[in-house]
Design a protein around this motif. Structure first.
Motif, PDB file in Angstrom:
ATOM      1  N   ALA A 240       0.834  -1.208   0.000  1.00 14.96           N
ATOM      2  CA  ALA A 240       0.000   0.000   0.000  1.00 14.96           C
ATOM      3  C   ALA A 240       0.867   1.256   0.000  1.00 14.96           C
ATOM      4  CB  ALA A 240      -0.924  -0.004   1.207  1.00 14.96           C
ATOM      5  N   THR A 241       0.439   2.243  -0.766  1.00 10.73           N
ATOM      6  CA  THR A 241       1.203   3.499  -0.871  1.00 10.73           C
ATOM      7  C   THR A 241       0.429   4.701  -0.333  1.00 10.73           C
ATOM      8  OG1 THR A 241       0.381   3.811  -3.133  1.00 10.73           O
ATOM      9  CG2 THR A 241       2.495   2.674  -2.862  1.00 10.73           C
ATOM     10  N   SER A 247      -4.895   2.471   6.260  1.00 13.31           N
ATOM     11  CA  SER A 247      -5.870   2.505   7.348  1.00 13.31           C
ATOM     12  C   SER A 247      -6.966   1.460   7.123  1.00 13.31           C
ATOM     13  CB  SER A 247      -6.482   3.897   7.445  1.00 13.31           C
ATOM     14  OG  SER A 247      -7.485   3.938   8.435  1.00 13.31           O
ATOM     15  N   ARG A 248      -7.431   1.358   5.899  1.00 14.53           N
ATOM     16  CA  ARG A 248      -8.497   0.389   5.581  1.00 14.53           C
ATOM     17  C   ARG A 248      -8.009  -1.047   5.803  1.00 14.53           C
ATOM     18  NH1 ARG A 248      -8.929  -2.549   1.309  1.00 14.53           N
ATOM     19  NH2 ARG A 248      -7.454  -1.261   0.130  1.00 14.53           N
TER      20      ARG A 248
END
Length: 269
Positions: A240-241, A247-248
C-alpha cells in the motif's frame, strides 16, 4: 521411547505385534508409480530419509468390519512413518515447534497420502519430534479406481516425544486403539481424525475443549480462513502506498483478529 531412529506408534499406543508390517517403501516406488515431476522428486531426495509401512489394521487381525459405499472404500487402515533427513530441516526462528521447511513437508505428505490408496495414519518424524497427518479418501463416482484426498487433517504443531505435555498426553490416550470407534473401518479412522481435531482446538486455548467435534470443525475451519485472509492482507499492507489504503487494510486485519478471539472464546465454553 524407543532407541531406534523410528518413532513408531507402538512407542505410545502399545500396538500389538499382530498388526506389525515393519517394511520399508523405497522412494523410487513413489517416483515410478506417482509420475512425480522433477520438483517433487527433489523434495523426496532432499528431505526424506526413509518411508516405512509400520502397521496394518484389517478384519483379518482386528474385529472391525470394512465399510463401502458410493464414495468410500475402507477395507483397512494403515500406519506409515516418514523419517526426515536431520541435516536439511531447520527450526523456525519465529514460531516454536515449527520448521522453515513445513510447506515442503506438507507437500511430501500430500504425495504419500495420495499414492497410498488406503486410509493412512501418517507419522512424520524429525529426530524426536513428530507430526501426525490423516485424510479421508473419496472414490470417483465414474471410475472407482480413481481416488482423491479430502481435507488433510494434522496436528497443528510438532510434538516433542521427549517432552510430552498434558494436551499431548490426552491426545495419545484418546487415540489408543481400544479407545477408537470399532463399528467399521470408516468410523475407526474418523474417530482418530476427530481426536486430532479436538487436540488442535485444545492447543488454541491451552486446555482440553469439550465442544462437539462438528462445532470444533466449523470453528477450526473459520479460524484457518481468517488467518489466511490476514496473511494476504499483510502482503497488501506492505504494497500500500496511500495512508487511506493502509488505514483500511489495518482495520480489515483488526476485524479478523477480533473474530478469531471471539471464536477462541467459544472453545473455552
Amino acid at each position: 521411547m524407543s532407541n531406534n531412529r523410528e518413532i513408531l506408534f507402538n512407542d505410545f499406543l502399545n500396538i500389538s505385534d499382530e498388526f506389525l508390517i515393519d517394511s520399508y517403501i523405497s522412494k523410487e516406488k513413489f517416483y515410478n508409480f506417482g509420475s512425480l515431476n522433477s520438483s517433487d522428486k527433489k523434495l523426496f531426495k532432499n528431505y526424506v530419509r526413509q518411508v516405512k509401512w509400520c502397521y496394518r489394521f484389517h478384519n483379518s487381525n482386528i474385529n472391525i468390519q470394512p465399510y463401502f459405499d458410493d464414495k468410500k472404500r475402507y477395507g483397512e487402515v494403515e500406519v506409515c512413518n516418514i523419517i526426515l533427513k536431520d541435516e536439511n530441516i531447520s527450526k523456525s526462528a519465529n514460531e516454536d515447534k515449527f520448521f522453515n521447511e513445513d510447506k515442503k513437508i506438507d507437500k511430501i505428505v500430500e504425495i504419500v497420502l495420495r499414492l497410498i490408496t488406503f486410509p493412512q495414519i501418517l507419522v512424520v518424524q524429525y529426530r524426536s519430534m513428530i507430526r501426525i497427518f490423516t485424510s479421508h479418501i473419496t472414490v470417483n463416482l465414474v471410475d472407482s479406481k480413481k481416488r482423491t484426498l479430502d481435507k488433510i487433517v494434522s496436528t497443528n504443531n510438532w510434538i516433542d516425544t521427549k517432552n510430552i505435555n498434558d494436551l499431548e498426553y490426552t491426545l495419545f490416550n484418546n487415540i489408543q486403539i481400544e479407545n477408537l470407534n470399532h463399528e467399521n473401518f470408516y468410523e475407526f479412522y474418523n474417530s482418530f481424525i476427530d481426536n486430532v481435531i479436538k487436540y488442535n482446538a485444545s492447543l488454541m486455548v491451552g486446555e482440553e475443549v469439550e465442544l462437539p467435534v462438528d462445532e470444533l470443525k466449523e470453528i477450526n475451519d473459520r479460524i484457518e480462513i481468517l488467518n489466511k485472509e490476514i496473511k494476504s492482507l499483510r502482503i497488501d499492507l506492505k504494497n500500500a502506498t496511500q495512508p487511506r489504503d493502509e488505514s483500511r487494510i489495518n482495520n480489515d486485519i483488526r476485524i479478523r483478529r477480533i473474530e478469531i478471539r471471539n471464536l477462541q472464546k467459544k472453545l473455552e465454553e
